[in-house]
Design a protein around this motif. Structure first.
Motif, short mmCIF file in Angstrom:
data_model
loop_
_atom_site.label_atom_id
_atom_site.label_comp_id
_atom_site.label_asym_id
_atom_site.label_seq_id
_atom_site.Cartn_x
_atom_site.Cartn_y
_atom_site.Cartn_z
N LYS A 1 0.85 -1.19 0.00
CA LYS A 1 0.00 0.00 0.00
C LYS A 1 0.88 1.23 0.00
CE LYS A 1 -3.84 -2.06 2.46
NZ LYS A 1 -4.68 -1.99 3.65
N ARG A 2 0.38 2.25 -0.66
CA ARG A 2 1.10 3.53 -0.64
C ARG A 2 0.92 4.19 0.72
NH1 ARG A 2 -0.53 6.71 -6.14
NH2 ARG A 2 0.29 5.19 -7.59
N ALA A 3 1.92 4.84 1.17
CA ALA A 3 1.82 5.57 2.44
C ALA A 3 0.91 6.77 2.21
CB ALA A 3 3.19 6.03 2.89
N GLN A 4 -0.10 6.93 3.06
CA GLN A 4 -1.02 8.03 2.91
C GLN A 4 -0.43 9.28 3.55
OE1 GLN A 4 -4.81 6.91 4.45
NE2 GLN A 4 -5.27 5.60 2.72
N ARG A 5 -0.62 10.37 2.86
CA ARG A 5 -0.13 11.64 3.38
C ARG A 5 -1.21 12.27 4.23
NH1 ARG A 5 1.44 14.61 -1.90
NH2 ARG A 5 2.87 15.85 -0.70
N ASP A 6 -0.84 12.78 5.35
CA ASP A 6 -1.78 13.41 6.27
C ASP A 6 -1.70 14.92 6.10
OD1 ASP A 6 -3.71 13.61 8.18
OD2 ASP A 6 -2.30 13.50 9.85
N GLU A 7 -2.13 15.38 4.92
CA GLU A 7 -2.06 16.81 4.64
C GLU A 7 -3.35 17.25 3.98
OE1 GLU A 7 1.22 17.53 2.09
OE2 GLU A 7 2.70 16.71 3.47
N LEU A 8 -3.76 18.48 4.27
CA LEU A 8 -4.89 19.07 3.60
C LEU A 8 -4.43 19.72 2.30
CD1 LEU A 8 -6.80 20.83 6.50
CD2 LEU A 8 -7.49 18.79 5.28
N ARG A 9 -5.29 19.75 1.36
CA ARG A 9 -4.96 20.42 0.10
C ARG A 9 -4.87 21.92 0.33
NH1 ARG A 9 -8.84 17.31 -4.21
NH2 ARG A 9 -7.86 15.27 -3.96
N ARG A 10 -4.10 22.59 -0.49
CA ARG A 10 -3.92 24.03 -0.35
C ARG A 10 -5.23 24.80 -0.53
NH1 ARG A 10 -0.15 24.64 -4.70
NH2 ARG A 10 0.70 22.58 -4.45
N GLU A 11 -6.14 24.27 -1.36
CA GLU A 11 -7.37 25.01 -1.65
C GLU A 11 -8.39 24.97 -0.51
OE1 GLU A 11 -7.79 21.01 -3.90
OE2 GLU A 11 -6.20 22.45 -3.58
N TYR A 12 -8.16 24.17 0.52
CA TYR A 12 -9.07 24.14 1.65
C TYR A 12 -8.83 25.35 2.55
CZ TYR A 12 -10.16 19.28 0.50
OH TYR A 12 -10.56 18.15 -0.13
N ASP A 13 -9.89 26.11 2.78
CA ASP A 13 -9.80 27.28 3.64
C ASP A 13 -10.37 26.91 5.01
OD1 ASP A 13 -9.71 29.75 4.83
OD2 ASP A 13 -11.10 30.71 3.43
N LEU A 14 -9.50 26.67 5.97
CA LEU A 14 -9.92 26.23 7.30
C LEU A 14 -10.77 27.26 8.03
CD1 LEU A 14 -6.73 24.35 8.54
CD2 LEU A 14 -8.79 23.41 7.50
N SER A 15 -10.65 28.52 7.67
CA SER A 15 -11.44 29.55 8.35
C SER A 15 -12.92 29.39 8.04
CB SER A 15 -10.96 30.95 7.94
OG SER A 15 -11.22 31.17 6.56
N LYS A 16 -13.24 28.79 6.92
CA LYS A 16 -14.65 28.57 6.55
C LYS A 16 -15.24 27.35 7.25
CE LYS A 16 -14.34 30.67 2.02
NZ LYS A 16 -14.47 30.47 0.57
N LEU A 17 -14.42 26.55 7.87
CA LEU A 17 -14.90 25.33 8.51
C LEU A 17 -15.25 25.53 9.98
CD1 LEU A 17 -12.36 22.76 7.03
CD2 LEU A 17 -14.70 23.21 6.29
N LYS A 18 -15.04 26.70 10.50
CA LYS A 18 -15.32 26.95 11.91
C LYS A 18 -16.81 27.03 12.16
CE LYS A 18 -11.05 29.33 12.85
NZ LYS A 18 -10.41 30.57 13.22
N GLY A 19 -17.24 26.69 13.37
CA GLY A 19 -18.62 26.85 13.77
C GLY A 19 -19.50 25.65 13.49
N ASP A 20 -18.95 24.59 12.93
CA ASP A 20 -19.76 23.41 12.68
C ASP A 20 -20.12 22.72 13.98
OD1 ASP A 20 -19.76 23.76 9.98
OD2 ASP A 20 -18.16 22.34 9.58
N VAL A 21 -21.32 22.21 14.02
CA VAL A 21 -21.81 21.48 15.18
C VAL A 21 -22.17 20.09 14.71
CG1 VAL A 21 -23.58 21.38 16.97
CG2 VAL A 21 -22.71 23.59 16.21
N ARG A 22 -21.61 19.10 15.32
CA ARG A 22 -21.90 17.73 14.93
C ARG A 22 -23.34 17.38 15.27
NH1 ARG A 22 -18.15 12.54 15.40
NH2 ARG A 22 -19.67 11.05 14.68
N GLY A 23 -24.05 16.81 14.30
CA GLY A 23 -25.43 16.40 14.52
C GLY A 23 -26.42 17.55 14.54
N LYS A 24 -26.06 18.66 13.93
CA LYS A 24 -26.88 19.87 13.95
C LYS A 24 -28.29 19.62 13.40
CE LYS A 24 -26.51 24.64 12.29
NZ LYS A 24 -25.64 25.56 11.56
#
Length: 77
Positions: free
Chosen positions: A7-30
């Motif tokens: 198996k190829r080793a999986q990289r634990d990195e986010l893509r550059r195009e992901y803007d983490l500031s837009k992911l704030k405020g999520d509530v699980r099971g909303k």
């Protein structure tokens, strides 16, 4: 040369195009309560499910059965 079974080793990195500031405020099971209130899931047996490609066809068949049985069947209470 690598073996195909390795198996190829999986990289634990986010893509550059992901803007983490837009992911704030999520509530699980909303929306869980709303989803459960408006959804009724039924598991079809495999031999029955092979005749219905999607939920529309199941609903259409059930509505046809309901119309055919009106007046002869009583609603369960």
């Amino acid at each position: 040369m690598k073996k195909k079974t390795e198996k190829r080793a999986q990289r634990d990195e986010l893509r550059r195009e992901y803007d983490l500031s837009k992911l704030k405020g999520d509530v699980r099971g909303k929306y869980t309560a709303r989803y459960r209130a408006g959804t009724n899931l039924v598991l079809l047996s495999p031999d029955v499910a092979e005749y219905f490609p999607d939920e529309r066809s199941v609903n259409k068949a059930l509505r046809t059965l309901i119309q055919a049985g009106k007046g002869t069947l009583r609603r369960a209470r």
